[in-house]
Scaffold this active site. Structure first.
Site, PDB file in Angstrom:
ATOM      1  N   HIS A 184       0.857  -1.190   0.000  1.00 55.88           N
ATOM      2  CA  HIS A 184       0.000   0.000   0.000  1.00 55.88           C
ATOM      3  C   HIS A 184       0.896   1.243   0.000  1.00 55.88           C
ATOM      4  O   HIS A 184       1.716   1.434   0.897  1.00 55.88           O
ATOM      5  CB  HIS A 184      -0.952  -0.012   1.196  1.00 55.88           C
ATOM      6  N   ALA A 185       0.702   2.046  -1.016  1.00 53.22           N
ATOM      7  CA  ALA A 185       1.660   3.100  -1.342  1.00 53.22           C
ATOM      8  C   ALA A 185       1.906   4.073  -0.194  1.00 53.22           C
ATOM      9  O   ALA A 185       3.032   4.469   0.065  1.00 53.22           O
ATOM     10  CB  ALA A 185       1.164   3.861  -2.572  1.00 53.22           C
ATOM     11  N   ARG A 186       0.846   4.442   0.510  1.00 48.37           N
ATOM     12  CA  ARG A 186       0.963   5.511   1.511  1.00 48.37           C
ATOM     13  C   ARG A 186       1.598   5.031   2.818  1.00 48.37           C
ATOM     14  O   ARG A 186       1.857   5.851   3.704  1.00 48.37           O
ATOM     15  CB  ARG A 186      -0.432   6.076   1.794  1.00 48.37           C
ATOM     16  N   GLU A 187       1.852   3.739   2.942  1.00 50.55           N
ATOM     17  CA  GLU A 187       2.376   3.184   4.198  1.00 50.55           C
ATOM     18  C   GLU A 187       3.900   3.239   4.184  1.00 50.55           C
ATOM     19  O   GLU A 187       4.599   2.228   4.184  1.00 50.55           O
ATOM     20  CB  GLU A 187       1.806   1.767   4.392  1.00 50.55           C
ATOM     21  N   ARG A 255      -3.186   4.677  -2.126  1.00 52.34           N
ATOM     22  CA  ARG A 255      -3.074   3.325  -1.563  1.00 52.34           C
ATOM     23  C   ARG A 255      -2.767   2.246  -2.608  1.00 52.34           C
ATOM     24  O   ARG A 255      -1.914   1.399  -2.418  1.00 52.34           O
ATOM     25  CB  ARG A 255      -4.404   2.979  -0.864  1.00 52.34           C
ATOM     26  N   ASN A 272      -3.323  -6.017  -2.503  1.00 56.63           N
ATOM     27  CA  ASN A 272      -3.560  -6.927  -1.386  1.00 56.63           C
ATOM     28  C   ASN A 272      -4.993  -7.445  -1.325  1.00 56.63           C
ATOM     29  O   ASN A 272      -5.456  -7.929  -0.292  1.00 56.63           O
ATOM     30  CB  ASN A 272      -3.189  -6.266  -0.054  1.00 56.63           C
ATOM     31  N   HIS A 327       2.634  -3.619   6.653  1.00 56.61           N
ATOM     32  CA  HIS A 327       1.651  -2.552   6.470  1.00 56.61           C
ATOM     33  C   HIS A 327       1.759  -1.563   7.629  1.00 56.61           C
ATOM     34  O   HIS A 327       2.510  -1.774   8.576  1.00 56.61           O
ATOM     35  CB  HIS A 327       0.228  -3.136   6.468  1.00 56.61           C
ATOM     36  N   SER A 328       0.992  -0.493   7.539  1.00 58.37           N
ATOM     37  CA  SER A 328       0.745   0.356   8.694  1.00 58.37           C
ATOM     38  C   SER A 328      -0.732   0.758   8.624  1.00 58.37           C
ATOM     39  O   SER A 328      -1.325   0.684   7.551  1.00 58.37           O
ATOM     40  CB  SER A 328       1.660   1.588   8.681  1.00 58.37           C
ATOM     41  N   GLU A 403       1.133  -4.785  10.855  1.00 58.61           N
ATOM     42  CA  GLU A 403       0.826  -3.357  10.697  1.00 58.61           C
ATOM     43  C   GLU A 403       1.646  -2.576  11.709  1.00 58.61           C
ATOM     44  O   GLU A 403       1.455  -2.688  12.917  1.00 58.61           O
ATOM     45  CB  GLU A 403      -0.675  -3.105  10.913  1.00 58.61           C
TER      46      GLU A 403
END
Ligand code: ZN
Length: 436
Positions: A184-187, A255, A272, A327-328, A403
């Site tokens: 996920h791009a923003r993580e 994301r 994902n 992830h976050s 996460e």
């Protein structure tokens, strides 16, 4: 559980041509609210949120098994949102200021005496091209026990790159530990923590410079030596390079990948949700505008197809012992399954026991609490995810997702937390590798 269609906020101001400018989509004045809600109610609220151009962030778990959903609300709709009289906690008064406070993307670090990029790497976030250089420089500093690897290409043609590390048994002699970051791009924290940077570059030098078997750390640090002698590590720190770049240049909260589809102007597939195990079930969407758009068939996102192929190669060779999809920001260790809440891997008791102690080790450094358990129970249902694929389709003994921080700061984690996040996870990983 519903995820809401993600609304794109196209930047209106031009930015300079500086190499390291960040995100030209503006979130100035956006408020971030944590909503306490029953999962069933979120679908009822979806249309309302859509009409208010609300950006959905992360799901989490509140007290007494309630669900939480974090939302970013544009300034023009804050009043209308308040009028809904929902029970929320305000996490941020101004998301734009948080993004500014996250700091600019920093220049490439100096090298230390060992020829490895210095710890200042962890003082800031970095442009994607610097991540590539970093992996290459790390690899070059211990050439006898590592190689650069590639698992196919992204939709926009970027190679999905990473590092393979091994110990005294030689290259490709042991079961795999397989890490994926930044799906996920923003993580962003995931590509700082996941790529074994902690192992290579955080640990008190030179103890953890274990990759070169001649190195003193390899001789002296039992945990490090054991891990590396027992497993081949395959680390792909950014498996969604197109989305990651886009989150750095255009929209900090992007994301998905950047895949275009026929007959829609919507962009992006949730990598994902695109794996073949549990594909298309609850916790994913067939709507291309959704944040959790699964694609139309398993592996029709090139990134997922490449990762499934790579996993099958590992599985057919020495097998996969541990997979972690990083992830976050829910601070939770997610075990299989995500696609169903009603069945569990055969070794679930052992997994829970390992996750419990891993969580305890993570907490030792800074008291950061990590929940743990089967993803469907501990967070929310998600179908077509990577860890379930690894468990059911690639014979992986421990198919996990972790996460990272932070439930307080969300995706926009201040840069001064990068190193602490790496340190606490390193402690958890040392335990896990020695005991799994
Ligand atoms: Zn994620």
């Amino acid at each position: 559980m519903a995820f809401f269609p993600f609304l794109l906020f196209i930047g209106v101001l031009s930015t300079t041509a500086a190499t390291h400018h960040k995100s030209n989509t503006h979130f100035d004045g956006f408020q971030v609210h944590r909503l306490y809600v029953n999962p069933e109610d979120t679908s009822v609220l979806q249309a309302t949120f859509d009409s208010l151009s609300i950006v959905e962030l992360n799901h989490g778990r509140g007290k007494n098994n309630t669900s939480t959903l974090d939302l970013a609300i544009p300034p023009s709709h804050v009043e209308a949102f308040r009028a809904l009289n929902l029970t929320t906690t305000i996490l941020s008064d101004n998301l734009g200021m948080d993004i500014a406070a996250e700091g600019p993307l920093q220049d490439y670090p100096e090298f230390d005496a060992d020829g490895v990029p210095s710890l200042s790497w962890f003082d800031a976030y970095h442009a994607y091209e610097d991540h590539i250089r970093f992996w290459s420089d790390l690899q070059a500093s211990f050439p006898n026990n590592s190689e650069l690897i590639q698992a196919g290409q992204s939709f926009e043609g970027r190679p999905i790159q990473g590092i393979h590390l091994w110990g005294s048994g030689g290259r490709n002699s042991k079961p795999a530990v397989f890490f994926n970051g930044n799906v996920h791009a923003r993580e962003w924290i995931t590509s700082m923590v996941s790529p074994l940077h902690p192992l290579i570059d955080y640990c008190p030098v030179p103890l953890c410079r274990f990759i070169d078997v001649d190195f003193v750390g390899y001789e002296n640090d039992t945990a490090v030596r054991t891990a590396l002698d027992n497993y081949d590590f395959y680390v792909l720190p950014v498996v969604n390079p197109d989305g990651f770049v886009y989150s750095q240049t255009d929209n900090r909260l992007w994301r998905k990948n950047r895949q275009k589809r026929e007959n829609t102007t919507e962009i992006g597939t949730d990598i994902n949700r695109n794996w073949s195990v549990g594909f298309g079930g609850d916790g994913s969407s067939s709507n291309p505008g959704s944040e959790t758009f699964s694609g139309y068939s398993p592996g029709d996102a090139p990134e997922t197809a490449a990762l499934m192929k790579f996993a099958q190669t590992l599985a057919a060779d020495k097998g996969i012992k541990l997979y972690i999809d990083w992830h976050s920001y829910a601070q939770v260790i997610l075990l299989s399954y995500g696609y169903t809440c009603d069945s569990f891997p055969e070794n679930i008791d052992q997994q829970i026991s390992l996750a419990r102690e891993t969580s305890a080790r993570i907490a030792q450094s800074y008291n950061t609490t990590f929940d743990y358990g089967p993803g469907c129970l501990v967070l929310y249902q998600s179908s077509g995810n990577g860890r379930d694929y690894m468990t059911d389709a690639a014979g992986t003994e421990f198919g996990w997702g972790i996460e990272l921080r932070s439930t307080s700061y969300g995706f926009v984690l201040p840069a001064d937390q990068i190193l602490p996040s790496s340190i606490e996870i390193w402690e958890g990983m040392k335990y896990l590798w020695a005991n799994m």
